[in-house]
Design an enzyme around this catalytic site. Structure first.
Site, PDB file in Angstrom:
ATOM      1  N   CYS A  19       0.853  -1.202   0.000  1.00  0.00           N
ATOM      2  CA  CYS A  19       0.000   0.000   0.000  1.00  0.00           C
ATOM      3  C   CYS A  19       0.881   1.242   0.000  1.00  0.00           C
ATOM      4  CB  CYS A  19      -0.915  -0.052   1.225  1.00  0.00           C
ATOM      5  SG  CYS A  19      -1.569   1.535   1.770  1.00  0.00           S
ATOM      6  N   CYS A  64       0.190   3.811   2.694  1.00  0.00           N
ATOM      7  CA  CYS A  64       0.697   3.343   3.991  1.00  0.00           C
ATOM      8  C   CYS A  64       2.178   3.668   4.121  1.00  0.00           C
ATOM      9  CB  CYS A  64       0.518   1.831   4.127  1.00  0.00           C
ATOM     10  SG  CYS A  64      -1.188   1.280   4.081  1.00  0.00           S
TER      11      CYS A  64
END
Ligand SMILES: [Zn+2]
Length: 151
Positions: free
Chosen positions: A76, A79
């Site tokens: 991600c 993230c």
């Protein structure tokens, strides 16, 4: 943050909040209610904890400090961009808050339990209960604002 106030650590056996004066940080302490040992060394440790299904109970549910649980995944990109903000916040809130990094690929049981459908996703825990959540990307100002009541 402000270190004028005494620290507080929750007893991991009975959940009672114990005040720890700054001078006692690092020393042996006992819960004022049940007498269980309290590890005051966690107050000196501002590093995030790596949390998976196997240690979620110990690191988050039974944490002596409120916990910011950052659910993330290595695939991600948002993230990964948020990670330095989380790391900085961990240093700034040392002794007041525990930062738990929960890699959802290694914490599928926990992620299902808390219904994590997208990452990043932040839950705030205290005394074993999820009290607050911040879905999606966050910046430092949002973290400070949303976590102020736990610090
Ligand atoms: Zn106790």
């Amino acid at each position: 943050m402000a270190s004028i106030n005494p620290y507080t650590l929750r007893c991991s056996d009975c959940g009672t909040r114990n005040r720890i004066p700054a001078a006692k940080v690092g020393a042996a302490a006992r819960c004022g209610k049940c007498g269980s040992a309290i590890d005051t060394r966690v107050l000196n440790d501002g590093r995030p904890r790596m949390v998976s299904d196997t240690n979620f109970e110990a690191e988050v549910i039974r944490s002596p400090l409120p916990v910011l649980a950052f659910f993330w995944a290595p695939w991600c990109s948002t993230c990964l961009k948020t990670m330095p903000i989380i790391d900085r916040f961990a240093g700034e809130t040392r002794g007041r808050l525990r930062i738990a990094k929960v890699n959802v690929d290694k914490a599928q049981r926990v992620s299902d339990h808390y219904d994590i459908r997208a990452v990043p996703y932040i839950y705030v825990f205290d005394n074993g209960r999820a009290l607050d959540n911040l879905p999606g990307a966050v910046d430092e100002a949002q973290l400070k604002y949303r976590l102020a009541r736990y610090l």
